[in-house]
Design a protein around this motif. Structure first.
Motif, mmCIF file in Angstrom:
data_model
loop_
_atom_site.group_PDB
_atom_site.id
_atom_site.type_symbol
_atom_site.label_atom_id
_atom_site.label_comp_id
_atom_site.label_asym_id
_atom_site.label_seq_id
_atom_site.Cartn_x
_atom_site.Cartn_y
_atom_site.Cartn_z
ATOM 1 N N LEU A 102 9.424 8.358 1.694
ATOM 2 C CA LEU A 102 8.991 7.193 2.557
ATOM 3 C C LEU A 102 8.320 7.598 3.888
ATOM 4 C CD1 LEU A 102 8.719 4.148 2.834
ATOM 5 C CD2 LEU A 102 11.004 4.204 3.760
ATOM 6 N N ARG A 103 8.887 8.509 4.736
ATOM 7 C CA ARG A 103 8.241 8.978 5.803
ATOM 8 C C ARG A 103 6.831 9.429 5.587
ATOM 9 N NH1 ARG A 103 13.504 10.748 6.814
ATOM 10 N NH2 ARG A 103 12.870 12.949 6.186
ATOM 11 N N ALA A 112 0.838 -1.227 0.229
ATOM 12 C CA ALA A 112 -0.089 0.146 -0.090
ATOM 13 C C ALA A 112 0.944 1.469 0.084
ATOM 14 C CB ALA A 112 -0.901 0.045 1.104
ATOM 15 N N VAL A 113 2.104 1.403 0.691
ATOM 16 C CA VAL A 113 2.938 2.510 0.690
ATOM 17 C C VAL A 113 3.326 2.608 -0.650
ATOM 18 C CG1 VAL A 113 4.912 3.192 1.544
ATOM 19 C CG2 VAL A 113 3.141 2.326 3.246
ATOM 20 N N LEU A 114 4.138 1.430 -0.988
ATOM 21 C CA LEU A 114 4.674 1.627 -2.406
ATOM 22 C C LEU A 114 3.825 2.281 -3.818
ATOM 23 C CD1 LEU A 114 6.977 -1.631 -2.312
ATOM 24 C CD2 LEU A 114 7.964 0.835 -2.393
ATOM 25 N N ALA A 115 2.550 1.677 -3.383
ATOM 26 C CA ALA A 115 1.592 2.004 -4.398
ATOM 27 C C ALA A 115 1.295 3.610 -4.418
ATOM 28 C CB ALA A 115 0.262 1.557 -4.087
ATOM 29 N N LYS A 116 1.587 4.350 -3.309
ATOM 30 C CA LYS A 116 1.614 5.842 -3.482
ATOM 31 C C LYS A 116 2.655 6.502 -4.259
ATOM 32 C CE LYS A 116 -0.479 6.180 1.152
ATOM 33 N NZ LYS A 116 -0.189 6.557 2.438
ATOM 34 N N GLY A 117 3.644 5.506 -4.779
ATOM 35 C CA GLY A 117 4.871 6.153 -5.545
ATOM 36 C C GLY A 117 5.180 5.447 -6.759
ATOM 37 N N LEU A 118 4.828 4.375 -6.798
ATOM 38 C CA LEU A 118 5.321 3.360 -7.757
ATOM 39 C C LEU A 118 4.112 2.813 -8.681
ATOM 40 C CD1 LEU A 118 7.713 1.589 -8.636
ATOM 41 C CD2 LEU A 118 6.824 -0.230 -6.834
ATOM 42 N N ALA A 119 4.415 3.044 -10.034
ATOM 43 C CA ALA A 119 3.125 2.637 -10.938
ATOM 44 C C ALA A 119 3.332 1.149 -11.378
ATOM 45 C CB ALA A 119 3.325 3.508 -12.211
ATOM 46 N N LEU A 120 3.422 0.316 -10.428
ATOM 47 C CA LEU A 120 3.593 -1.152 -10.796
ATOM 48 C C LEU A 120 2.462 -2.156 -9.914
ATOM 49 C CD1 LEU A 120 7.513 -1.945 -10.649
ATOM 50 C CD2 LEU A 120 6.274 -1.814 -12.739
#
Length: 194
Positions: A179-180, A124-132
């Motif tokens: 990330l924070r 869920a966190v990575l989805a905020k900045g990663l289009a994969l």
């Protein structure tokens, strides 16, 4: 010296109650190198890597692991190698010796930061900045991709339930800031590694 020295401190960030949704650590003292097959030698290179490291080089995005070394496909005839047992420049030196005449090898150990993210909310966190699509049915163990996270170039690979992210050292501070913020709602625990 750590790529994040003076930038981040161990501790809890964002949501303070309950278990952290994401645990982050910097992976230090590991070897990092790129390998580029020389023209007409890709098949010989694949055989040499299999004989020397027990891994079959992936033919596309993805990774293969041999004893002590992971090979990640980053482009046609190109791989990123990561090793905990051949730390720092020892990996590039070993690759250059074993693959002599078959590939060009460059050490990246002091030029990159490797951040490991794990925990129940990491996707869920990575989805905020990663289009994969990081759904485990699509991006399973060993999957890899070159992409951007929060507008920063990154190489991402999955190792079991953890995600490792390789970034240029120069964007380490920017990544930690992103990330924070991205993990604040879930709670971020920063730990150190040796």
């Amino acid at each position: 010296m750590s790529a994040l020295h003076g930038i981040v401190s161990p501790g809890r960030y964002g949501k303070q109650d309950g278990e952290p949704g994401v645990v982050a650590s910097e992976r230090r003292d590991i070897g990092l190198a790129t390998i580029a097959a020389r023209k007409g030698h890709e098949a010989d290179l694949t055989a040499a890597v299999k004989a020397a490291y027990g891994a079959v080089l992936p033919s596309g995005p993805g990774s293969a692991v041999g004893p002590g070394v992971r090979f990640i496909g980053i482009g046609p005839g190109q791989w990123f190698a990561v090793s905990e047992t051949l730390a720092n420049e020892a990996l590039a030196d070993d690759l250059a010796e074993r693959l002599k005449g078959l590939a060009s090898v460059a050490d990246h150990s002091s030029g990159r930061a490797i951040i490991r993210l794990e925990g129940p909310e990491v996707r869920a966190v990575l989805a905020k900045g990663l289009a994969l699509d990081l759904d485990p049915r699509v991006f399973g163990d060993g999957a890899a991709a070159t992409s951007t996270i929060g507008h920063m170039g990154a190489l991402l690979w999955r190792d079991g339930e953890a995600y490792d992210i390789a970034l240029f050292r120069s964007v380490g501070g920017s990544f930690w800031g992103w990330l924070r913020s991205a993990a604040a709602a879930f709670g971020l625990e920063v730990v150190t590694t040796s």
